[in-house]
Scaffold this motif. Structure first.
Motif, PDB file in Angstrom:
ATOM      1  N   ALA A 138       0.830  -0.953  -0.103  1.00 63.31           N
ATOM      2  CA  ALA A 138      -0.075  -0.012  -0.127  1.00 63.31           C
ATOM      3  C   ALA A 138       0.627   1.571   0.009  1.00 63.31           C
ATOM      4  O   ALA A 138      -0.090   2.458  -0.407  1.00 63.31           O
ATOM      5  N   ASP A 163       0.616   3.859  -2.964  1.00 68.00           N
ATOM      6  CA  ASP A 163      -0.293   4.641  -3.177  1.00 68.00           C
ATOM      7  C   ASP A 163      -0.306   5.522  -2.230  1.00 68.00           C
ATOM      8  O   ASP A 163      -0.849   6.950  -2.187  1.00 68.00           O
ATOM      9  N   VAL A 164       0.046   5.478  -0.932  1.00 67.70           N
ATOM     10  CA  VAL A 164      -0.098   6.555  -0.056  1.00 67.70           C
ATOM     11  C   VAL A 164       0.540   7.644  -0.109  1.00 67.70           C
ATOM     12  O   VAL A 164       0.272   8.319   0.131  1.00 67.70           O
ATOM     13  N   ARG A 168      -3.209   8.800  -3.672  1.00 70.18           N
ATOM     14  CA  ARG A 168      -4.727   8.158  -4.237  1.00 70.18           C
ATOM     15  C   ARG A 168      -5.565   7.187  -3.292  1.00 70.18           C
ATOM     16  O   ARG A 168      -5.253   7.434  -1.944  1.00 70.18           O
ATOM     17  N   GLU A 169      -6.772   7.548  -3.387  1.00 69.61           N
ATOM     18  CA  GLU A 169      -7.650   7.351  -3.009  1.00 69.61           C
ATOM     19  C   GLU A 169      -7.342   6.100  -2.900  1.00 69.61           C
ATOM     20  O   GLU A 169      -7.573   5.252  -3.201  1.00 69.61           O
ATOM     21  N   PRO A 170      -8.510   5.855  -1.340  1.00 73.19           N
ATOM     22  CA  PRO A 170      -8.338   4.272  -0.765  1.00 73.19           C
ATOM     23  C   PRO A 170      -9.149   3.062  -2.235  1.00 73.19           C
ATOM     24  O   PRO A 170     -10.422   4.049  -2.250  1.00 73.19           O
ATOM     25  N   ALA A 173       0.334   5.065   8.619  1.00 72.11           N
ATOM     26  CA  ALA A 173      -0.938   5.465   7.487  1.00 72.11           C
ATOM     27  C   ALA A 173      -1.261   4.686   6.560  1.00 72.11           C
ATOM     28  O   ALA A 173      -2.623   4.493   5.610  1.00 72.11           O
ATOM     29  N   ALA A 174      -0.570   3.371   6.654  1.00 73.97           N
ATOM     30  CA  ALA A 174      -0.388   2.632   5.598  1.00 73.97           C
ATOM     31  C   ALA A 174      -2.165   1.734   6.286  1.00 73.97           C
ATOM     32  O   ALA A 174      -2.757   1.140   5.558  1.00 73.97           O
ATOM     33  N   THR A 207      -4.644   2.707   7.649  1.00 73.54           N
ATOM     34  CA  THR A 207      -5.744   4.198   7.602  1.00 73.54           C
ATOM     35  C   THR A 207      -6.359   3.792   5.932  1.00 73.54           C
ATOM     36  O   THR A 207      -7.281   3.822   5.631  1.00 73.54           O
ATOM     37  N   TRP A 208      -5.537   3.433   4.976  1.00 68.93           N
ATOM     38  CA  TRP A 208      -5.297   3.859   3.836  1.00 68.93           C
ATOM     39  C   TRP A 208      -6.116   2.289   3.469  1.00 68.93           C
ATOM     40  O   TRP A 208      -7.256   2.459   2.735  1.00 68.93           O
ATOM     41  N   GLY A 239      -9.733   2.705   4.766  1.00 65.13           N
ATOM     42  CA  GLY A 239     -11.051   3.505   4.161  1.00 65.13           C
ATOM     43  C   GLY A 239     -10.619   1.975   3.235  1.00 65.13           C
ATOM     44  O   GLY A 239     -11.842   2.593   2.508  1.00 65.13           O
ATOM     45  N   ALA A 240     -10.329   1.759   2.343  1.00 72.20           N
ATOM     46  CA  ALA A 240      -9.815   0.744   1.157  1.00 72.20           C
ATOM     47  C   ALA A 240     -11.150  -0.278   1.274  1.00 72.20           C
ATOM     48  O   ALA A 240     -12.345  -0.796   0.625  1.00 72.20           O
TER      49      ALA A 240
END
Length: 299
Positions: free
Chosen positions: A214, A217-218, A222-224, A283-284, A286-287, A290-291
């Motif tokens: 991830a 992307d973080v 990028r959006e999750p 942070a990863a 949380t992403w 969210g995904a």
């Protein structure tokens, strides 16, 4: 034969200094005059010059003695002195950044910052953060190699050349990790819940891979969304519970993660310390959460 005065003059040191090294056994005398005065051989001149050179590098007298006694000891003495100097330089860089931090703030901020910085050693250590994670991961009884990798991910080293803002972030992180918390108030890196009975080692090994997937992307902002990283994330939890990755499991997992205890403040400070180029495991996580939530909501 040379008197101690002649020896000192030729070596470029004071008589008092030459006598000190002689009394410590670093500069053996060869004989005594009829009047009881010390006499030294020409070899003592070379030895004293070597002592002067080593002491000019601020080597301790004990290390100088070791270097003189054994020819092969000089390399070890120099290497040890380099480590000491490195630690001293790191402490000076830290103190300089800390002083600049106190200089560029209001009187109210200065009092708070002084208390925070004063609680951190110079150079700083990560002992408080390591104890913090060992405490909260203790119920999981993770294998030592896996625990070491988690600590490496979760405990940021202090920067070699810190900026004042990094000193403040590290000091706040130290204070956060040192504060007392009630048992069970936090869980580990993610959703380790002993009451639900997962296999934590399986979970954390899978999360390590998911966070790495991830990270790009973080970092790119990028959006999750769905993809290999999310599949790896869910699979780690499924294997931990001994379950299959099904839509129903993803729905239940999303609810479980939404209710888990959070330590966002810790990861925020880690991010401030590391800088924007290295996403934190928090942070990863949380992403990925969210995904998963987006995917479950869409379904």
């Amino acid at each position: 034969m040379l008197s101690i005065g002649e020896l000192a003059e030729r070596a470029g040191v004071s008589v008092k200094t030459a006598r000190f090294y002689s009394d410590r056994g670093l500069l053996p005398e060869s004989a005594r005059s009829a009047g009881g005065h010390r006499r030294y051989s020409p070899e003592a001149l070379q030895r004293l010059r070597l002592i002067r050179s080593l002491r000019a590098l601020d080597l301790p007298v004990s290390d100088v003695g070791r270097a003189l006694d054994r020819e092969d000891a000089l390399e070890d003495v120099v290497a040890g002195h380099l480590r000491t100097l490195g630690s001293q330089l790191a402490a000076l860089r830290w103190r300089e950044a800390a002083v600049r931090l106190l200089q560029d703030c209001t009187a109210e901020e200065r009092a708070e910052r002084l208390e925070l910085v004063g609680a951190v050693s110079a150079p700083p250590t990560t002992d408080a953060m390591a104890r913090f994670w060992r405490r909260w991961l203790q119920p999981a009884r993770l294998p030592a190699p896996l625990l070491g990798r988690i600590l490496e991910l979760a405990v940021p080293p202090p920067p070699d050349e810190p900026a004042p803002a990094q000193v403040l972030a590290f000091a706040r992180l130290h204070a956060f990790a040192s504060a007392s918390c009630p048992p069970g108030a936090l869980r580990g890196l993610a959703a380790h819940r002993p009451d639900a009975g997962p296999r934590p080692a399986v979970l954390y090994e899978g999360l390590e891979e998911a966070y790495e997937l991830a990270a790009p992307d973080v970092l790119a902002g990028r959006e999750p969304g769905a993809g290999e990283a999310l599949d790896c994330f869910v699979s780690a939890h499924a294997r931990s519970f001994g379950a299959r990755d099904t839509p129903d499991f993803r729905r239940r997992l999303s609810g479980l993660l939404a209710a888990e205890p959070r330590i966002d403040r810790y990861w925020q400070l880690v991010g401030e310390l590391r800088g924007p180029g290295r996403p934190t495991p928090g942070a990863a996580h949380t992403w990925l959460r969210g995904a998963l939530e987006r995917q479950v909501t869409a379904r």
